[in-house]
Design a protein around this motif. Structure first.
Motif, PDB file in Angstrom:
ATOM      1  N   MET A 186      -4.984  31.566  68.969  1.00 44.16           N
ATOM      2  CA  MET A 186      -4.472  32.464  68.743  1.00 44.16           C
ATOM      3  C   MET A 186      -4.690  33.356  67.824  1.00 44.16           C
ATOM      4  N   SER A 187      -4.018  32.605  66.695  1.00 48.08           N
ATOM      5  CA  SER A 187      -3.678  33.031  65.951  1.00 48.08           C
ATOM      6  C   SER A 187      -5.920  33.610  64.755  1.00 48.08           C
ATOM      7  N   SER A 188      -6.352  33.246  65.374  1.00 46.62           N
ATOM      8  CA  SER A 188      -7.826  33.283  64.865  1.00 46.62           C
ATOM      9  C   SER A 188      -8.075  34.160  65.659  1.00 46.62           C
ATOM     10  N   ALA A 189      -7.459  34.935  66.770  1.00 45.06           N
ATOM     11  CA  ALA A 189      -8.098  36.058  67.548  1.00 45.06           C
ATOM     12  C   ALA A 189      -6.976  37.261  66.849  1.00 45.06           C
ATOM     13  N   MET A 190      -5.915  37.195  66.828  1.00 41.60           N
ATOM     14  CA  MET A 190      -5.408  38.326  66.313  1.00 41.60           C
ATOM     15  C   MET A 190      -5.708  38.933  64.615  1.00 41.60           C
ATOM     16  N   SER A 191      -6.061  37.765  63.372  1.00 43.60           N
ATOM     17  CA  SER A 191      -6.505  38.525  62.635  1.00 43.60           C
ATOM     18  C   SER A 191      -7.833  39.545  63.250  1.00 43.60           C
ATOM     19  N   LYS A 192      -8.654  38.153  63.804  1.00 40.63           N
ATOM     20  CA  LYS A 192      -9.784  39.032  64.291  1.00 40.63           C
ATOM     21  C   LYS A 192      -9.740  40.778  64.661  1.00 40.63           C
ATOM     22  N   ALA A 193      -8.476  40.528  65.151  1.00 42.06           N
ATOM     23  CA  ALA A 193      -8.308  41.983  66.142  1.00 42.06           C
ATOM     24  C   ALA A 193      -7.255  42.853  65.022  1.00 42.06           C
ATOM     25  N   LYS A 194      -6.935  42.673  64.094  1.00 43.85           N
ATOM     26  CA  LYS A 194      -6.973  42.939  62.458  1.00 43.85           C
ATOM     27  C   LYS A 194      -8.020  43.890  62.160  1.00 43.85           C
ATOM     28  N   GLY A 195      -8.417  42.363  62.467  1.00 47.16           N
ATOM     29  CA  GLY A 195      -9.699  43.341  60.894  1.00 47.16           C
ATOM     30  C   GLY A 195     -10.867  44.398  62.041  1.00 47.16           C
ATOM     31  N   PHE A 196     -10.705  43.971  62.821  1.00 48.33           N
ATOM     32  CA  PHE A 196     -12.070  44.792  63.663  1.00 48.33           C
ATOM     33  C   PHE A 196     -12.105  47.410  62.984  1.00 48.33           C
ATOM     34  N   LYS A 197     -10.816  47.085  62.763  1.00 45.48           N
ATOM     35  CA  LYS A 197     -10.394  48.464  62.324  1.00 45.48           C
ATOM     36  C   LYS A 197     -11.321  47.884  61.326  1.00 45.48           C
ATOM     37  N   LYS A 198     -11.166  47.731  60.007  1.00 40.74           N
ATOM     38  CA  LYS A 198     -12.047  47.470  59.034  1.00 40.74           C
ATOM     39  C   LYS A 198     -13.186  46.966  59.368  1.00 40.74           C
ATOM     40  N   SER A 199     -14.130  46.366  60.584  1.00 42.76           N
ATOM     41  CA  SER A 199     -15.630  46.053  60.825  1.00 42.76           C
ATOM     42  C   SER A 199     -16.305  47.595  61.251  1.00 42.76           C
ATOM     43  N   ARG A 200     -17.537  47.207  60.848  1.00 43.21           N
ATOM     44  CA  ARG A 200     -18.428  48.270  60.830  1.00 43.21           C
ATOM     45  C   ARG A 200     -18.394  49.123  62.570  1.00 43.21           C
ATOM     46  N   ALA A 201     -18.132  47.411  63.665  1.00 36.37           N
ATOM     47  CA  ALA A 201     -18.200  47.997  64.310  1.00 36.37           C
ATOM     48  C   ALA A 201     -17.107  48.964  65.097  1.00 36.37           C
ATOM     49  N   GLY A 202     -15.806  48.899  64.476  1.00 32.24           N
ATOM     50  CA  GLY A 202     -14.457  49.513  64.861  1.00 32.24           C
ATOM     51  C   GLY A 202     -14.908  51.248  63.670  1.00 32.24           C
ATOM     52  N   THR A 203     -15.192  51.333  62.760  1.00 30.90           N
ATOM     53  CA  THR A 203     -15.554  52.403  61.736  1.00 30.90           C
ATOM     54  C   THR A 203     -16.098  54.002  62.797  1.00 30.90           C
ATOM     55  N   TYR A 204     -17.376  52.478  63.288  1.00 32.08           N
ATOM     56  CA  TYR A 204     -18.317  53.448  64.549  1.00 32.08           C
ATOM     57  C   TYR A 204     -17.587  53.350  65.963  1.00 32.08           C
ATOM     58  N   LEU A 205     -16.827  53.976  66.881  1.00 32.77           N
ATOM     59  CA  LEU A 205     -15.445  53.775  67.224  1.00 32.77           C
ATOM     60  C   LEU A 205     -14.551  54.703  66.617  1.00 32.77           C
ATOM     61  N   SER A 206     -14.535  54.074  65.497  1.00 27.41           N
ATOM     62  CA  SER A 206     -13.425  55.597  65.172  1.00 27.41           C
ATOM     63  C   SER A 206     -14.366  56.798  64.685  1.00 27.41           C
TER      64      SER A 206
END
Length: 80
Positions: free
Chosen positions: A1-21
């Motif tokens: 669960m902790s790993s999923a949370m850290s991935k979700a928090k890191g999504f904003k700084k990812s390429r996919a998150g940036t493209y979504l933004s």
């Protein structure tokens, strides 16, 4: 669960998150164009100024997101 949370928090700084933004920010252009057209039709200078300021904010936001995308390069947070 902790790993999923850290991935979700890191999504904003990812390429996919940036493209979504970038996509959601660019989508805001539609509202600004509608506002500008209505203001121009109604000869409403204040609304036209508001649309211009909003367009400048969108352009600045897109520039910042593109710079962030360039900085990410191949170092994608979600891949690691």
């Amino acid at each position: 669960m902790s790993s999923a949370m850290s991935k979700a928090k890191g999504f904003k700084k990812s390429r996919a998150g940036t493209y979504l933004s970038i996509g959601t920010t660019a989508f805001g252009v539609i509202g600004v164009v509608k506002q500008a057209r209505t203001a121009h039709k109604d000869s409403d200078t204040l609304r036209l100024l508001d649309a211009a300021v909003s367009a400048a904010a969108i352009a600045t936001g897109l520039a910042l997101l593109l710079r962030e995308l360039k900085r990410l390069g191949d170092d994608d947070v979600l891949l690691g």
